[in-house]
Scaffold this active site. Structure first.
Site, PDB file in Angstrom:
ATOM      1  N   GLU A   1      -0.887  25.453  73.577  1.00 39.92           N
ATOM      2  CA  GLU A   1      -0.804  25.630  75.031  1.00 39.92           C
ATOM      3  C   GLU A   1       0.635  25.698  75.545  1.00 39.92           C
ATOM      4  O   GLU A   1       0.904  26.379  76.523  1.00 39.92           O
ATOM      5  CB  GLU A   1      -1.587  24.524  75.748  1.00 39.92           C
ATOM      6  CG  GLU A   1      -1.072  23.121  75.472  1.00 39.92           C
ATOM      7  CD  GLU A   1      -2.076  22.043  75.893  1.00 39.92           C
ATOM      8  OE1 GLU A   1      -3.272  22.345  75.973  1.00 39.92           O
ATOM      9  OE2 GLU A   1      -1.649  20.908  76.130  1.00 39.92           O
TER      10      GLU A   1
ATOM     11  N   HIS B   1      -8.243  15.121  73.221  1.00 40.80           N
ATOM     12  CA  HIS B   1      -6.879  15.565  73.533  1.00 40.80           C
ATOM     13  C   HIS B   1      -6.143  14.418  74.215  1.00 40.80           C
ATOM     14  O   HIS B   1      -6.765  13.534  74.786  1.00 40.80           O
ATOM     15  CB  HIS B   1      -6.912  16.808  74.421  1.00 40.80           C
ATOM     16  CG  HIS B   1      -7.120  18.062  73.612  1.00 40.80           C
ATOM     17  ND1 HIS B   1      -6.340  19.174  73.746  1.00 40.80           N
ATOM     18  CD2 HIS B   1      -8.013  18.342  72.628  1.00 40.80           C
ATOM     19  CE1 HIS B   1      -6.746  20.106  72.898  1.00 40.80           C
ATOM     20  NE2 HIS B   1      -7.765  19.632  72.212  1.00 40.80           N
ATOM     21  N   GLU B   2      -4.811  14.463  74.127  1.00 43.46           N
ATOM     22  CA  GLU B   2      -3.984  13.316  74.564  1.00 43.46           C
ATOM     23  C   GLU B   2      -4.594  12.031  73.991  1.00 43.46           C
ATOM     24  O   GLU B   2      -4.831  11.052  74.700  1.00 43.46           O
ATOM     25  CB  GLU B   2      -3.877  13.227  76.097  1.00 43.46           C
ATOM     26  CG  GLU B   2      -3.234  14.432  76.741  1.00 43.46           C
ATOM     27  CD  GLU B   2      -4.196  15.624  76.844  1.00 43.46           C
ATOM     28  OE1 GLU B   2      -5.387  15.411  77.125  1.00 43.46           O
ATOM     29  OE2 GLU B   2      -3.751  16.757  76.611  1.00 43.46           O
TER      30      GLU B   2
ATOM     31  N   GLU C   1       3.283  14.856  72.370  1.00 44.39           N
ATOM     32  CA  GLU C   1       3.462  16.303  72.543  1.00 44.39           C
ATOM     33  C   GLU C   1       4.941  16.666  72.617  1.00 44.39           C
ATOM     34  O   GLU C   1       5.446  17.096  73.646  1.00 44.39           O
ATOM     35  CB  GLU C   1       2.679  16.773  73.767  1.00 44.39           C
ATOM     36  CG  GLU C   1       1.182  16.561  73.565  1.00 44.39           C
ATOM     37  CD  GLU C   1       0.332  16.968  74.754  1.00 44.39           C
ATOM     38  OE1 GLU C   1       0.833  17.688  75.637  1.00 44.39           O
ATOM     39  OE2 GLU C   1      -0.844  16.554  74.796  1.00 44.39           O
TER      40      GLU C   1
ATOM     41  N   GLU D   1     -12.494  15.973  80.907  1.00 48.58           N
ATOM     42  CA  GLU D   1     -11.098  15.629  81.237  1.00 48.58           C
ATOM     43  C   GLU D   1     -11.151  14.393  82.133  1.00 48.58           C
ATOM     44  O   GLU D   1     -11.920  14.358  83.096  1.00 48.58           O
ATOM     45  CB  GLU D   1     -10.411  16.794  81.956  1.00 48.58           C
ATOM     46  CG  GLU D   1      -8.997  16.487  82.443  1.00 48.58           C
ATOM     47  CD  GLU D   1      -8.060  16.041  81.317  1.00 48.58           C
ATOM     48  OE1 GLU D   1      -7.814  16.832  80.403  1.00 48.58           O
ATOM     49  OE2 GLU D   1      -7.586  14.885  81.363  1.00 48.58           O
TER      50      GLU D   1
ATOM     51  N   HIS E   1     -16.911  19.341  77.921  1.00 46.37           N
ATOM     52  CA  HIS E   1     -15.532  18.978  78.262  1.00 46.37           C
ATOM     53  C   HIS E   1     -15.508  17.804  79.237  1.00 46.37           C
ATOM     54  O   HIS E   1     -16.175  17.846  80.272  1.00 46.37           O
ATOM     55  CB  HIS E   1     -14.795  20.176  78.880  1.00 46.37           C
ATOM     56  CG  HIS E   1     -13.333  19.912  79.105  1.00 46.37           C
ATOM     57  ND1 HIS E   1     -12.710  20.130  80.303  1.00 46.37           N
ATOM     58  CD2 HIS E   1     -12.382  19.422  78.271  1.00 46.37           C
ATOM     59  CE1 HIS E   1     -11.422  19.799  80.193  1.00 46.37           C
ATOM     60  NE2 HIS E   1     -11.214  19.372  78.969  1.00 46.37           N
TER      61      HIS E   1
END
Ligand code: NOJ
Ligand code: CA
Length: 674
Positions: A480, A455-456, A178, A376, A374
Site C-alpha cells: 500500500e 493488519h497493524e 511499517e 477495521e 473486513h
C-alpha cells in the site's frame, strides 16, 4: 624451612583459576556444533553463553527480571539443579511453506535458587538446542515469596561476541512495524523489533526473535553497550509491563543460527517451539488467492465510506465476484462494507445502505467464491470487543471463511476498555493487553470456522501452529505504501530485505499483483512487471492477493493466468539463491500436484544468476514457463513494464542463466511433461 619452600612451590604451581569455579551446566545441539553454558557471574547473576564450531558466539549474558513490587530476580542466584532431555519428532503443518517439519533438539532445564536475603525466588530457565539455533524461556513455578509476577522489565541479555551487520526496524515507533529497514553495524542498532537479522563478519547469519508470544508483552531488543543487547518489553498502561499469576512460562527467546542466508530461511525454529494444533481438524482453513475492493480506495478515487465514490457497492462486489470466479481466485475482500467510516464508531454487523451483505455473500457462494470479511477498528478495540462475537457469528452464518482485521492507530494508540463502564485507556499494539485481544479474536473466529488476517497486528511468533486459523498478517510496510509516493517502500531493497527479516516470523499479507505498477497520481513503483509475479514466490502467505483493480489485471492476461495458477500452499520451499537485502529466489513445490515454482525478487542492482534445477525429481522432464525481466527493463523508468516470456524443457541438474533487472524479479512454473 624445607616444608615452607615446598608450600611456596605448590602455590606457585597452582593456577589462579583454581579458585573454586562457579558451577555451570552445559548442553549441545544434536550435531554438537552449538554449545551452551549456563552459570552465574561474580554478582551471582544467572548467565548463559553460546559457542558454535568452537568459536564464541554469545559472550556470558544475564538472565532475569525486574519487578515493580519486590526484589528483582537478578542477583544472589545459584544453580540448584538441572535436568536434561531431548526430542526428535516430525509433525505436519495443515498449510504452509512446507508440509513436514522436523523437531530435533536437546533440552536443558536449569533451576536457579536465590538467597533469602535477595528475595528467595526460584527461577527456572528451559533451553532447547537445535542444529539451526536455540530457544530459551523462563518458567516461574509456584513459590511462597511470589503469587503474582508484576514484571517491570526483563534483563535478558544477548552479548554478541563478534562484529557484523544488522538489518532492523525501530521498536516503539509511531508507525508500528511499517518501516523501511535499516542496515547498520551491529553496534549501530538502537532499539529494534524482532526478528532482527545479523551477518557476522565471519559469515555466520543470526536472527533474534521470540516464539509463542501468549499472554505476555512483545520483546524489543535494546542495545545496552557495544554489541550487547537487552530485552525490553512493550509497555502497558497499568504500570508493570506484564502481570501473570504463577506458575507461568514466558515466550521463548530465540536465535536462528546458520552459515548462510538460505539456512536462516530454512529454519522452523519458532514453529518447533510453539504448542501443537489446538483446533483439531482445520480443513475449514482455506489457503487461496483473492482480489478485493481495496486498491481503488488505497490509490483512489473510491472511498471506504458511503458517498458518490463508495467502493463497496453491491454491483461492484458482484462484478468482482464474477472476475474472481473466471480467473481462479477463491475470495473477494470487500472493505468499506459497514457503517462507521464517515464518523462515529464502526458497526460490525450493519452494512452500508448501498451494500446488500447477504445478497453478495449468497451470490459469491453460488459462484464458488467466498466473500472475505473486513473489520477495521481504527484501534478502538473496546468498541470491537463489545461486538466481536456478533460480528464473527454474522460472517459465519454468511459462509465467510476469513476476515481481515485492522488496527490503524499510532503506537500506544489502541483504545482498550477501562476499569469502569464507559472508560477507556491506551495500550500498545504489541503489549500484553493487545496480545490477549488478538487471542480473543482468533478464538472467537475459530468458533465460527473463520480465519484471521490481522493488519497493524502484533508480530508473528509462530502461533499459527497452535491456532492454524491465524492465517496471515501484515506487520511490515506493505504494498500500500507504493500508492502514496514514489518508491515509498525505500526502493527495490525492501522486499529482498523483508524475506530475511519480517518473513522469518511467518506469513505476510503483502498484497502483490499491482500489475499497472502505479499508485495514486500515477506514482511509479520500485518494481518491474516480472517482480510483481516474483513476489508470489518470495513473500509467502496462504492467502495471497492480486491487489490491482480488476480493470488493470484484465490488461495483463498472461500475468493474470500465472497468478491464477500459482499455489499458496506448498509441500516444500527452499531458497535456492539469495543474500540478505540483495535478492531472493525460491523453489517451491505445490502440495496439490507435482509442479514446482521458482521465482523471487531483486534489489536495485542488475545481476545474472546461474540457477540449478537440483530440486527436480530425477528422470522426469519438465516444461518451464518463464516470466522474466525483458531486455533493458529497470524499475527506474517506463522500462519497468518490459517483460519476456519463455518456454523451455528442463530436468534435474540443468542450469539456467537468469537475468534480473534493477528492481526486477522472475517467476516460473515447472510442470512435468508437456
Ligand atoms: C490499513 C491496512 O493495511 C489496509 O490494508 C486497509 O485497507 C486500511 N487499513 C483500512 O482498513
Ligand atoms: Ca497497514
Amino acid at each position: 624451612m624445607r616444608s615452607l619452600l615446598a608450600v611456596f612451590a605448590l602455590l606457585a604451581a597452582t593456577p589462579v583459576a583454581a579458585q573454586p569455579a562457579r558451577p555451570s551446566e552445559t548442553a549441545a545441539s544434536p550435531d554438537g556444533q552449538i554449545v551452551l553454558t549456563v552459570s552465574t557471574d561474580n554478582d551471582e547473576r544467572p548467565t548463559w553463553s553460546l559457542s558454535r564450531k568452537g568459536k564464541l558466539l554469545i559472550a556470558p549474558s544475564s538472565l532475569g527480571f525486574l519487578l515493580t513490587d519486590g526484589p528483582a530476580l537478578q542477583r544472589g542466584f545459584r544453580i540448584d539443579s538441572a535436568e536434561r532431555g531431548k526430542g526428535d519428532a516430525t509433525w505436519e503443518l495443515p498449510w504452509g511453506e512446507r508440509r513436514f517439519v522436523r523437531d530435533r533438539h536437546n533440552e536443558l532445564l536449569v533451576r536457579f535458587q536465590q538467597h533469602e536475603s535477595r528475595g528467595g525466588h526460584v527461577m527456572n530457565v528451559r533451553f532447547r538446542l537445535f542444529d539451526d539455533g536455540i530457544g530459551f524461556r523462563y518458567e516461574l513455578p509456584e513459590q511462597p515469596a511470589m503469587k503474582t509476577a508484576r514484571i517491570a522489565d526483563e534483563v535478558t541479555e544477548f552479548d554478541i561476541a563478534s562484529p557484523g551487520t544488522a538489518w532492523w526496524i525501530t521498536g516503539g515507533e509511531w508507525n508500528r512495524y511499517e518501516q523501511i529497514y535499516q542496515k547498520t553495524p551491529i553496534d549501530g542498532v538502537a532499539t529494534a523489533h524482532t526478528p532482527i537479522t545479523m551477518r557476522l563478519d565471519d559469515g555466520t547469519h543470526l536472527a533474534f526473535h521470540e516464539a509463542a508470544l501468549v499472554d505476555y508483552s512483545a520483546m524489543w531488543l535494546k542495545r545496552a553497550e557495544g554489541r550487547k543487547f537487552r530485552a525490553t518489553l512493550s509497555p502497558s498502561s497499568g504500570g508493570p509491563r506484564v502481570v501473570r499469576d504463577l506458575p507461568f512460562a514466558t515466550p521463548w527467546r530465540t536465535i536462528r543460527i546458520a552459515d548462510d542466508a538460505a539456512g536462516l530461511v530454512a529454519s522452523d525454529l519458532e514453529l518447533n517451539l510453539n504448542e501443537p494444533n489446538k483446533l483439531g481438524d482445520v480443513r475449514w482453513v482455506k489457503p487461496m488467492k483473492y482480489i478485493g475492493i481495496w486498491w481503488g480506495m488505497i490509490r483512489g478515487p473510491w472511498s471506504w465510506g458511503e458517498g458518490p465514490n463508495h467502493g463497496a457497492t453491491t454491483a461492484r462486489a458482484k462484478q468482482y465476484i464474477d472476475f474472481a470466479a473466471k480467473h481462479g481466485f477463491g475470495g473477494v475482500l470487500v472493505e468499506g462494507w459497514n457503517t462507521g467510516w464517515n464518523g462515529g464508531l464502526f458497526d460490525f454487523t450493519q452494512p452500508a445502505a448501498d451494500f446488500d451483505l447477504k445478497g453478495v455473500a449468497d451470490y459469491a457462494r453460488q459462484k464458488g467464491v467466498t466473500l472475505i470479511g473486513h473489520h477495521e477498528t481504527n484501534g478502538h478495540v473496546a468498541n470491537y470487543e463489545a461486538q466481536l462475537d456478533d460480528a464473527m457469528k454474522l460472517y459465519g452464518r454468511l459462509g465467510v471463511t476469513s476476515v481481515k482485521t485492522g488496527y490503524v492507530a499510532d503506537a500506544g494508540g489502541i483504545i482498550a476498555p477501562g476499569d469502569r463502564p464507559g472508560e477507556t485507556r491506551r495500550e500498545w499494539h504489541d503489549g500484553q493487553w493487545q496480545v490477549r485481544h488478538h487471542q480473543r479474536v482468533v478464538d472467537t473466529a475459530a468458533k465460527y470456522h473463520i480465519s484471521v488476517n490481522a493488519h497493524e497486528p502484533v508480530k508473528d511468533t509462530g502461533l499459527r501452529r497452535t491456532w492454524p486459523n491465524w492465517i496471515t498478517r501484515e506487520g511490515a510496510r506493505g504494498m500500500e505504501y507504493n500508492s502514496w509516493s514514489a518508491f515509498a517502500n525505500g526502493g527495490p531493497d525492501h522486499e529482498p530485505t523483508l524475506v530475511y527479516t519480517r518473513m522469518l516470523s511467518g506469513p505476510m499479507d503483502y498484497t502483490p499483483g499491482v500489475l499497472s505498477l502505479a499508485g495514486s497520481n500515477e506514482v511509479p513503483m520500485a518494481s518491474t512487471l516480472a517482480k510483481q509475479l516474483g513476489l508470489y514466490l518470495a513473500i509467502y502467505s496462504p492467502v495471497q492477493m492480486a491487489a490491482d483493480r480488476i480493470e488493470n489485471l484484465a490488461k495483463y492476461p498472461r500475468e493474470l493466468a500465472f497468478i491464477g495458477q500459482v499455489p499458496t500452499d506448498w509441500a516444500e520451499s527452499r531458497l535456492i539463491a539469495g543474500e540478505v537485502g540483495d535478492y531472493a529466489i525460491f523453489a517451491r513445490k505445490d502440495r496439490a500436484s507435482a509442479d514446482w515454482y521458482v521465482g523471487g525478487v531483486n534489489d536495485g542492482t542488475a545481476r545474472t544468476l546461474a540457477l540449478r534445477f537440483d530440486f527436480l525429481e530425477p528422470g522426469k522432464s519438465y516444461t518451464a514457463t518463464i516470466y522474466r525481466d525483458g531486455d533493458g527493463a529497470t524499475y527506474l523508468t517506463d522500462a519497468r513494464h518490459r517483460i519476456a516470456y519463455e518456454t523451455i524443457r528442463v530436468k534435474k541438474g540443468d542450469q539456467y542463466k537468469l537475468w534480473l533487472a534493477p528492481g526486477g524479479g522472475a517467476a516460473m512454473r515447472l510442470h512435468p511433461g508437456k
